[in-house]
Structure formats: structure tokens, C-alpha cells
Write an enzyme that holds these catalytic residues in place. Structure first.
Site, PDB file in Angstrom:
ATOM      1  N   CYS A   2       0.863  -1.110  -0.078  1.00  0.00           N
ATOM      2  CA  CYS A   2       0.206   0.003  -0.194  1.00  0.00           C
ATOM      3  C   CYS A   2       0.810   1.286  -0.023  1.00  0.00           C
ATOM      4  CB  CYS A   2      -0.834   0.105   1.178  1.00  0.00           C
ATOM      5  SG  CYS A   2      -2.030  -1.309   1.265  1.00  0.00           S
ATOM      6  N   ARG A  27       4.035  -0.123  -4.899  1.00  0.00           N
ATOM      7  CA  ARG A  27       3.741  -0.492  -3.628  1.00  0.00           C
ATOM      8  C   ARG A  27       2.291  -1.597  -3.281  1.00  0.00           C
ATOM      9  NH1 ARG A  27       6.967   1.924   0.209  1.00  0.00           N
ATOM     10  NH2 ARG A  27       5.658   0.991   1.785  1.00  0.00           N
ATOM     11  N   TRP A  75      -2.815  -2.760  -1.547  1.00  0.00           N
ATOM     12  CA  TRP A  75      -2.343  -4.192  -1.721  1.00  0.00           C
ATOM     13  C   TRP A  75      -3.196  -5.153  -0.697  1.00  0.00           C
ATOM     14  CZ3 TRP A  75      -0.280  -8.317   0.759  1.00  0.00           C
ATOM     15  CH2 TRP A  75       0.296  -9.493  -0.031  1.00  0.00           C
ATOM     16  N   ASN A  99      -1.693   1.739   5.874  1.00  0.00           N
ATOM     17  CA  ASN A  99      -0.930   0.865   5.260  1.00  0.00           C
ATOM     18  C   ASN A  99      -0.212  -0.064   6.417  1.00  0.00           C
ATOM     19  OD1 ASN A  99       1.403  -0.714   3.994  1.00  0.00           O
ATOM     20  ND2 ASN A  99       2.950   0.899   4.230  1.00  0.00           N
ATOM     21  N   GLY A 100      -0.474  -1.454   6.428  1.00  0.00           N
ATOM     22  CA  GLY A 100       0.017  -2.295   7.479  1.00  0.00           C
ATOM     23  C   GLY A 100      -1.244  -3.408   7.886  1.00  0.00           C
ATOM     24  N   GLU A 478      17.621 -17.400  -8.067  1.00  0.00           N
ATOM     25  CA  GLU A 478      17.256 -16.083  -8.664  1.00  0.00           C
ATOM     26  C   GLU A 478      16.624 -16.014 -10.019  1.00  0.00           C
ATOM     27  OE1 GLU A 478      16.551 -13.334  -7.193  1.00  0.00           O
ATOM     28  OE2 GLU A 478      16.868 -11.710  -8.493  1.00  0.00           O
ATOM     29  N   LYS A 482      12.877 -14.751 -10.596  1.00  0.00           N
ATOM     30  CA  LYS A 482      12.592 -13.664 -11.587  1.00  0.00           C
ATOM     31  C   LYS A 482      11.527 -14.098 -12.601  1.00  0.00           C
ATOM     32  CE  LYS A 482      13.782 -11.077 -10.062  1.00  0.00           C
ATOM     33  NZ  LYS A 482      14.623 -10.317  -8.811  1.00  0.00           N
ATOM     34  N   GLU A 485       8.106 -14.588 -11.152  1.00  0.00           N
ATOM     35  CA  GLU A 485       7.418 -13.323 -10.809  1.00  0.00           C
ATOM     36  C   GLU A 485       6.654 -12.533 -11.763  1.00  0.00           C
ATOM     37  OE1 GLU A 485      10.975 -10.872  -8.710  1.00  0.00           O
ATOM     38  OE2 GLU A 485       8.845 -10.496  -7.883  1.00  0.00           O
ATOM     39  N   HIS A 501      17.058 -37.194  -7.816  1.00  0.00           N
ATOM     40  CA  HIS A 501      16.251 -37.719  -6.983  1.00  0.00           C
ATOM     41  C   HIS A 501      14.749 -37.326  -6.754  1.00  0.00           C
ATOM     42  CE1 HIS A 501      20.341 -38.967  -4.779  1.00  0.00           C
ATOM     43  NE2 HIS A 501      20.599 -37.678  -5.158  1.00  0.00           N
ATOM     44  N   LYS A 600       5.960  -3.778  -4.072  1.00  0.00           N
ATOM     45  CA  LYS A 600       7.801  -3.664  -4.086  1.00  0.00           C
ATOM     46  C   LYS A 600       7.774  -3.903  -2.582  1.00  0.00           C
ATOM     47  CE  LYS A 600      11.456  -2.497  -5.543  1.00  0.00           C
ATOM     48  NZ  LYS A 600      12.217  -3.758  -6.468  1.00  0.00           N
TER      49      LYS A 600
END
Ligand code: M6R
Length: 605
Positions: A2, A27, A75, A99-100, A478, A482, A485, A501, A600
Site C-alpha cells: 500500500c 507498493r 495491496w 498501510n499495514g 534467483e 525472476k 514473478e 532424486h 515492491k
């Protein structure tokens, strides 16, 4: 998670808040809304599900002359992505954005008899109702009492219907910065929204109350006494937060890497030796610790894995890497003999922050590697190494990863010196090779057309695999993160030797496998694993260093890095893996910079 912004002043509040929301959109982008006082002191609300563009469109149809207002881009946490759950939320006299997460919202709902009275499913509306109950005309008094009722993380901007022209704000763990300029008073989740107006700002201290009017920004301590904020100066400029001709922030940020990599290293070299005297990191600490715990999330955690692979075999002390959200619950073995290295681009990731607090409570000294100046993680650490990456706007982290690793490599080199593992000559040769990675990265970025072509095969497949051993495995993690996402292709990273395995059962004709084979001590073994997937029909995209001998038929596509020592291949490889993900997303026609379900800065646990 947010983005929040508030403004009081002579400028057009509606336009300014909408622009600020665009800057903060990375955000969160599920829905957005604003609340404004008009010139007659009436309040207006406009909310839209979807991106800020939808809100802008709605506002264009309904322009409001205003000099005071707040805006939010969401968000979703509590409650789905609906109009009712879109901020701002109003109960009685109180309008707020948040936000939170308010963790005790159930208890508050019961204690204040709110069942059946609320319009949304959000914890924010519960908070607004509580504050409304406490408010009797004294905003500061009511907010102080309100803070005593809350458990959780929050940053709030609050307007009271009977106090036109005023905005109040508080925070606990979630970020909030404020500034007063000739153009009025500003408050926002982060600096990017303030940069067009001011480079001087202050981080709102936790539990203190900020009051904004057109003429001033005042800060009050929990006892209601006015206090002085600590003014900081941003080293970033507005240009750094623009696309500058690139189609996406991600591509721009990939291109910036050679530059910001050097910006992170060069100021910390003294006669070719790493020097952390500006950060006040004592050699005694680096010399005496008996182990290192690296703690981070996502890409930052992958940077930590690369550092672990560098550090442990050379320093000969245990180096562990923990996912921050797990760290607290692992009952970790940690005390003052252990150095904690906490890594975070935003410096606000709440899991990382909680882990940092636990590490410090356990007596461990914390060095944090952070990109955002003045962020909470930076402020709560014993020592901070700022990466000079500039603002990273794309949700997918790129340049932050390479500058984090650059800082970790420098820190390793200083430790190796302090512990007598490296001589000065050895350390100088290390930093020389490190700096040589800037042109190696540039060379791979210039191969973007080749990478764009290769990606066509990956885009046609629902799955992709990234394999490697040792450091190459850390890079694979990584690469897979990437790709998934931003392209939504299911991607898995596997230690190449572990495939047989179980996971090799998933390898069939044409399944893309990105194989990374740059670590010479285990090259033969990695090559054997590549043969195993090739024998099962995989489409192999092989990444090696120049000069590596590869048998015909082993790979469908070969990507060759400039000759680079094994321990430094991460830098050119990072560019390749980022470009693979980038072009996969572009070819699928997706929103590269703002992928679904993500934000983000992850300020919820
Ligand atoms: O701001 P931080 O570095 O603490 O963020 C950590 C992760 O949330 C972040 O790296 C995330 O994994 C990125 N979206 C990956 O590209």
C-alpha cells in the site's frame, strides 16, 4: 504494501495526490482512492478498483478544487479487492488511509461493539471506528489514546471532518516520510512521491504524531509535546525515478547496473582495499566473530546465498542464510559471537525487520545492507552499508541484487583482510577483479537481442527449470524467482546433482532447462547432470564462461560470458537471467513492472 500520501498547501491537491499515487503504485495496485477537502471545507471521496489510472480517469470527470487531501493505493490484505474495501475509510468524523495490518481488529470489533456496523471487511475501518469513538474534538489526544489500543503494524494518514485543512499521521513499523516545502506540507510512504517537491525530508519516528497544515509540519511526542524532526537530504533525484525513454522500469534498472555497481564499490576503496571507516565497522568485530547469519527475503536472500558460497569456504567459519520469515520461529542459535548480516533493498520488509530485532536482542551485532536511506532496517542496525542503487521501482528486483552482492563481496574482502585470510596484495587483486565485473555486466546487457530470441522457447512452455551446482545453484534460485514473478511461468531452481532424486521425472521433450555451469571445480559434474536432462529431451540453454569446452549437442543454445573468475560470474549472469525474465514477460504481453499479486515493499508479515 500500500502506498499512502497526504498534502496540504497552495497547489492543486487532487492532481498532486494522483501523481504521487502513480509514483507509489509499485507498493500496491489492487485499488486506489482519495479524500479531499474542497474550498468550502466539504469532504469528497473518489475510489476505484484497479490501478491508479482508473482513479485518474474518474477524477478527470469530477475535478475538485482542493488544497488538502489524502490518497491510497492498495495491496489487499483484509478483505478482497472491492469498492467497499478501497481506502479511504470513513466512520463518523474520521477518514483514514492505512498501510499495514491491525492484528487485534477482532478484539477491537468486540470491545467497541462494531459487529454489523461496518461497511467493509477491512481492519482499517475498524481502526477508523475506534478513533471516531475516542474523538471528542481534540485530535492529538484522541490519536494518543488510539495508539494505545492498537496491535500490529501501521502507517495512517487521518483527516477529521471538523478540522478542514489538517492531516494527522502516525506509524508503527510501516514506513512514512514527511516534508515541508515552499509548496506546502507533504507526507507519503516513501521518498519517491516527495522527490518532485523536496529533497529534504524526515522519517516519521514511530509512535510520534505528525500534523500537517498548509503552513507547517509539526511533530509531537507521545506526551503531546512538540519535538524537532531529524531532517535528512535525499541523494536521489526525480530523474532516477523516471523511465528515461525505456519502455519499463525493469529494463532501465537492468541497464543501470554497471553504473550503480561502481557507485557502490568505488567510494569504499582506499588504495584498492575495502574500507568501511565511513560506516564505522570495526575490524575487531570482523576479526573476532565465530560465525555469520545472513537474514533476508526473496532476491535479497538469494544475494545472501551467493555471499555464503563465497564466504564460508574462504573464511572457514559457519555462514548460514535464513529466510527472514522463518528465522524468528527457528529458535536460532545466535549470540554476541555471531555477526548478523541483514539485507534489504527497501529497508522496510517487516519479516526482515523482525528478524533483525531478534538478532540484536540475542546480542548479535547487525550489519545491514540497505538501499533506502533512513529506512527502518537501516536505522535499527548497529552498522549500515548503503548500496548506491538509486530508486528501484520495478517490483522485480534487479539492480538491488547486484549492488547487494557487490557490498557483500567488499565486506567479505575486508573480513578476509582482518582475519589474515587475505594479504593486502590479495585483497587488491580481489577488488580489481570485482570492478572488472562492470564491463562484463555491460557486455551481457548488450546481448539482449540474442536473449530476446532465446526466450521464445521458454514462453511457449508452462514450466522451466534452472540448474547449477555451488554458486551456480544460488544464481539459479534467483533466475527462477525472476521468471516466475513477472512471466507467471512455473519455474524451479534445482541443485543440478539433486535432480535425479525426484525432479528429473518432470523433464520431458522440449522442457526448457537453463543450465548454469561457471564453477570450474564442479564443471564436469554439472555437465554430467546437463547430459542427463538432455537425454530426456530437455531444451537446454547453457550459460558458461568464455573458454569452457562444450561437447557438440550438449546445449540447444549457448550463452557465453566474458572470461570471468568463478567467484565473480554472478554479475554477468545476473544480467542474463534478468533479461530472460524480462523478455518472457514482454513476449507474454504482461505488466512487467507491476506483476499480479505482488508489491515492491512487503510491510506485512
Ligand atoms: O526490500 P527487500 O529487499 O527487503 O525485499 C525483499 C523481497 O520482497 C524482494 O526481493 C522480492 O523478492 C522481489 N520482488 C524479487 O524480485
Amino acid at each position: 504494501m500500500c502506498g499512502i500520501i497526504g498534502y496540504c498547501g497552495p497547489l492543486d491537491a487532487q492532481g498532486l495526490i494522483l501523481e504521487g499515487l502513480s509514483q507509489l503504485e509499485y507498493r500496491g495496485y489492487d485499488s486506489a482512492g482519495i479524500a479531499l477537502f474542497d474550498e468550502e471545507s466539504h469532504m469528497h471521496f473518489i475510489k476505484k478498483v484497479g490501478k491508479v489510472a482508473a482513479l485518474k480517469e474518474a477524477c478527470a470527470k469530477d475535478p475538485i478544487l482542493s488544497h488538502c487531501g489524502i490518497g491510497h493505493t492498495r495491496w489487499a490484505t483484509h478483505g478482497g479487492v472491492t469498492g467497499e474495501n478501497t481506502h479511504p475509510h470513513t466512520v463518523g468524523n474520521v477518514t483514514m488511509i492505512h498501510n499495514g495490518i491491525i492484528e487485534n481488529y477482532h478484539a477491537l470489533t468486540e470491545n467497541y461493539h462494531l459487529q454489523g456496523k461496518l461497511k467493509s471487511q477491512t481492519d482499517t475501518e475498524v481502526a477508523a471506528a475506534v478513533l471516531n469513538e475516542l474523538y471528542t474534538g481534540d485530535p492529538l489526544g484522541a490519536i494518543r489514546e488510539f495508539l494505545g489500543c492498537l496491535e500490529g503494524s501501521y502507517s495512517f494518514c487521518i483527516m477529521f471532518e471538523d478540522r478542514p485543512g489538517e492531516i494527522y499521521a502516525v506509524r508503527n513499523m510501516s514506513p512514512l516520510v514527511a516534508a515541508y516545502t515552499g509548496s506546502g506540507a507533504f507526507i507519503a510512504s516513501d521518498l519517491t512521491a516527495l522527490l518532485p517537491y523536496s529533497r529534504s525530508y524526515f522519517v516519521v519516528p514511530e509512535q510520534k504524531i505528525v500534523k500537517l497544515t498548509a503552513y507547517t509540519v509539526l511533530l509531537y511526542d507521545p506526551d503531546g509535546r512538540e519535538c524537532e524532526p531529524e531532517i535528512l537530504t535525499a541523494s536521489w533525484n526525480t530523474n532516477a525515478a523516471m523511465k528515461n525513454g525505456f519502455p519499463h522500469f525493469m529494463l532501465k534498472e537492468i541497464h543501470e547496473q554497471p553504473e550503480v555497481f561502481k557507485n557502490t564499490i568505488l567510494p569504499r576503496l582506499n588504495k584498492g582495499l575495502p574500507d568501511f571507516s565511513d560506516e564505522n565497522i570495526p575490524d575487531e568485530l570482523l576479526k573476532n566473530v565465530t560465525g555469520i547469519r545472513i537474514i533476508a527475503c526473496g532476491t535479497a536472500m538469494h544475494a545472501g546465498m551467493v555471499a555464503r558460497a563465497l564466504m564460508e569456504p574462504r573464511l572457514r567459519i559457519p555462514v548460514t542464510v535464513s529466510v527472514a520469515s522463518e528465522f524468528r520461529y527457528e529458535e536460532p542459535l545466535i549470540d554476541d559471537s555471531i555477526l548478523s548480516i541483514v539485507i534489504s533493498q527497501s529497508g522496510e520488509t517487516i519479516d526482515t525487520l523482525a528478524a533483525l530485532r531478534l538478532a540484536r536482542e540475542s546480542g548479535s551485532k547487525v550489519i545491514s545492507i540497505v538501499n533506502v536511506k533512513g529506512s527502518t532496517i537501516a536505522r535499527e542496525s548497529d552498522y549500515v552499508i548503503y548500496t548506491h542503487g538509486g530508486p528501484e521501482i520495478a517490483v522485480a528486483s534487479t539492480k538491488a541484487y547486484t549492488v547487494q552482492i557487490a557490498a557483500l563481496y567488499l565486506l567479505f574482502c575486508r573480513m578476509a583482510l582482518a582475519r589474515g585470510v587475505y594479504s593486502e596484495e590479495h585483497a587488491q587483486s580481489f577488488t580489481g577483479s570485482l570492478l572488472a565485473c562492470a564491463p562484463a555486466m555491460e557486455a551481457m546487457i548488450q546481448k539482449k537481442t540474442l536473449i530476446q530470441e532465446i526466450v521464445t522457447h521458454i514462453v511457449g512452455s508452462p514450466d522451466a527449470f534452472f540448474i547449477g551446482r555451488g554458486m551456480d545453484y544460488a544464481f539459479s534460485l534467483e533466475g527462477a524467482l525472476k521468471l516466475k514473478e513477472i512471466s507467471y511461468i512455473h519455474a524451479e531452481a534445482y541443485a543440478a546433482g539433486e535432480l535425479k532424486h525426484g525432479t528429473i521425472a518432470l523433464i520431458a521433450d522440449h522442457v526448457p532447462v537453463v543450465a548454469i555451469a561457471t564453477q570450474t571445480n564442479i564443471l564436469a559434474k554439472t555437465i554430467s547432470n546437463i547430459r542427463e536432462v538432455k537425454a530426456r529431451g530437455a531444451y537446454v540453454i547453457l550459460i558458461v564462461t568464455e573458454g569452457t569446452r562444450i561437447d557438440n549437442g550438449l546445449a540447444d543454445v549457448l550463452i557465453t560470458l566474458p572470461a570471468t573468475e568463478d567467484k565473480f560470474t554472478v554479475f554477468p549472469i545476473a544480467a542474463v537471467l534478468q533479461l530472460i525474465a524480462y523478455y518472457a514477460s514482454v513476449q507474454k504481453g504482461l505488466d512487467v513492472d507491476q506483476p499480479r499479486n505482488l508489491a515492491k515493499s512487503v510491510t506485512v508479515e
